[in-house]
Scaffold this motif. Structure first.
Motif, PDB file in Angstrom:
ATOM      1  N   ARG A  71      31.898  15.259  65.179  1.00 15.36           N
ATOM      2  CA  ARG A  71      31.387  15.879  63.954  1.00 15.36           C
ATOM      3  C   ARG A  71      31.949  17.284  63.766  1.00 15.36           C
ATOM      4  NH1 ARG A  71      28.212  11.816  65.123  1.00 15.36           N
ATOM      5  NH2 ARG A  71      27.063  10.778  63.416  1.00 15.36           N
ATOM      6  N   GLU A 223      22.035  15.365  60.983  1.00 19.02           N
ATOM      7  CA  GLU A 223      23.127  16.158  60.422  1.00 19.02           C
ATOM      8  C   GLU A 223      22.573  17.172  59.427  1.00 19.02           C
ATOM      9  OE1 GLU A 223      26.854  12.990  60.618  1.00 19.02           O
ATOM     10  OE2 GLU A 223      25.972  13.522  58.674  1.00 19.02           O
ATOM     11  N   LEU A 230      29.376  18.840  55.728  1.00 16.80           N
ATOM     12  CA  LEU A 230      28.742  18.755  57.032  1.00 16.80           C
ATOM     13  C   LEU A 230      28.905  20.090  57.753  1.00 16.80           C
ATOM     14  CD1 LEU A 230      27.420  17.100  59.353  1.00 16.80           C
ATOM     15  CD2 LEU A 230      29.741  16.417  60.020  1.00 16.80           C
ATOM     16  N   SER A 233      25.032  19.497  63.490  1.00 16.19           N
ATOM     17  CA  SER A 233      24.414  18.250  63.935  1.00 16.19           C
ATOM     18  C   SER A 233      23.657  18.474  65.235  1.00 16.19           C
ATOM     19  CB  SER A 233      25.461  17.148  64.119  1.00 16.19           C
ATOM     20  OG  SER A 233      26.343  17.454  65.182  1.00 16.19           O
TER      21      SER A 233
END
Length: 343
Positions: A71, A223, A230, A233
């Motif tokens: 991520r 998240e 994004l 997380s």
């Protein structure tokens, strides 16, 4: 006879040489494995200092270190591979190789004051003023985001049972050690803002700065999104088979820092409130940890835990559970009213 002795000497030399080569080879393998473990630990520390949290630090490659790294890379506009059971040959992270992976910590009198007995019986727990740490090993593990096993591994021979103020141990060199004073301060600030009717909510922020929470039950990941991107997380435990996390669109109604938790077995097992309950005092060993973020769904919330090493590996009673240090990080970023999508 001399020829026989010469052959024996040559055989002995070959045996010794072979043994030395094997030992040298084993040493090189051990050194390579040690370097790889050090890289994993350094990667965990780097991710822990970032917005993409790897879970408990143990110096070993695992599911949540891989998910955090993937991520992080995705947030940088790079492809996010499924790393599987093995770490990458090179970590695509800004690793600070000048910063030691471990440091020395000396216990303080304040640390010792945070230790106390934690009875298993909920009735006896209710009689306490706080649910403190059981020992300095538990306190150290939470403060430095580590497993107790890893602390014992990097402190061979250390007598944790007889640790006291002034004792020194090696710990992971995390950027932000966890301290209970922070949620205590946030509790006071929140209560003061509520009394003055000045509590800020997520909608008070400019739209581009507002966060949204997206939770994947399957991935066991929460998240954080901002402006459609994004930006963070966290590993989580999302409910159980009997009481799954509530799939759907929700929002956080309010925050309760250092909460008292109402332990109701019927509510926890069946989702039905009963009259047989215990009010468990605040503290790091409270079942919901240092923060309860109530959702607009009866009995559901996002909260901390007293057992961080179980995050993502056990079940919860229909809620979203994070480590105390991760829920503290999350709770200082989002505000009441933040949108929560559980899928």
């Amino acid at each position: 006879m001399r020829a026989i002795l010469k052959i024996r000497h040559q055989l002995a030399t070959l045996t010794t040489t072979s043994a030395l080569l094997l030992a040298f080879g084993a040493t090189r393998v051990e050194a390579a494995e040690s370097a790889k473990d050090d890289d994993v630990l350094r990667a965990q520390l780097s991710l822990d200092a970032s917005a993409f949290k790897p879970g408990v630090i143990d110096g070993k490659w695992g599911e949540f270190t891989g998910k955090a790294l993937a991520r992080y890379m995705q947030s940088q506009g790079k492809s996010a591979p499924d790393f599987g059971d093995k770490p990458p040959a090179e970590f695509d992270l800004p690793l600070d190789r000048e910063r030691p992976t471990k440091t020395t910590y000396q216990f303080t009198d304040e640390d010792v004051k945070q230790i106390g007995e934690v009875p298993e019986d909920h009735k006896k727990q209710e009689e306490l003023d706080r649910l403190r740490y059981e020992d300095l090993l538990e306190l150290t593990a939470e403060k430095f985001h580590a497993t107790r096993e890893f602390l014992e591994e990097i402190n061979p021979g250390f007598d944790w049972k007889n640790a006291k103020a002034g004792s020194e141990v090696q710990v992971p060199n995390v950027q932000m050690p966890f301290a209970l004073q922070k949620p205590e301060d946030l509790k006071k600030q929140t209560e003061q803002a509520e009394k003055a009717d000045k509590l800020k909510v997520e909608d008070d922020k400019p739209e581009a700065e507002q966060f949204k929470i997206q939770i994947s039950v399957a991935d066991k990941i929460l998240e954080l999104h901002q402006g459609g991107k994004l930006v963070g997380s966290y590993p989580i435990t999302p409910g159980s088979d009997s009481l799954p996390a509530p799939v759907g669109e929700w929002y956080v109604k309010g925050f309760s820092w250092m909460p008292t938790f109402r332990w109701d077995e019927a509510m926890l097992q069946k989702g039905e409130r009963s009259g047989d309950a215990y009010n468990l005092p605040p503290g790091p060993n409270n079942p919901v940890g240092i923060l309860w973020m109530e959702l607009n769904k009866d009995g559901a919330g996002i909260h901390g835990t007293e057992v961080p090493e179980t995050i993502g590996r056990t079940t919860s009673h229909g809620c979203i559970r994070l480590s105390n240090w991760d829920v503290l990080d999350l709770g200082t970023k989002v505000r009441p009213g933040v949108h929560v999508s559980i899928q």
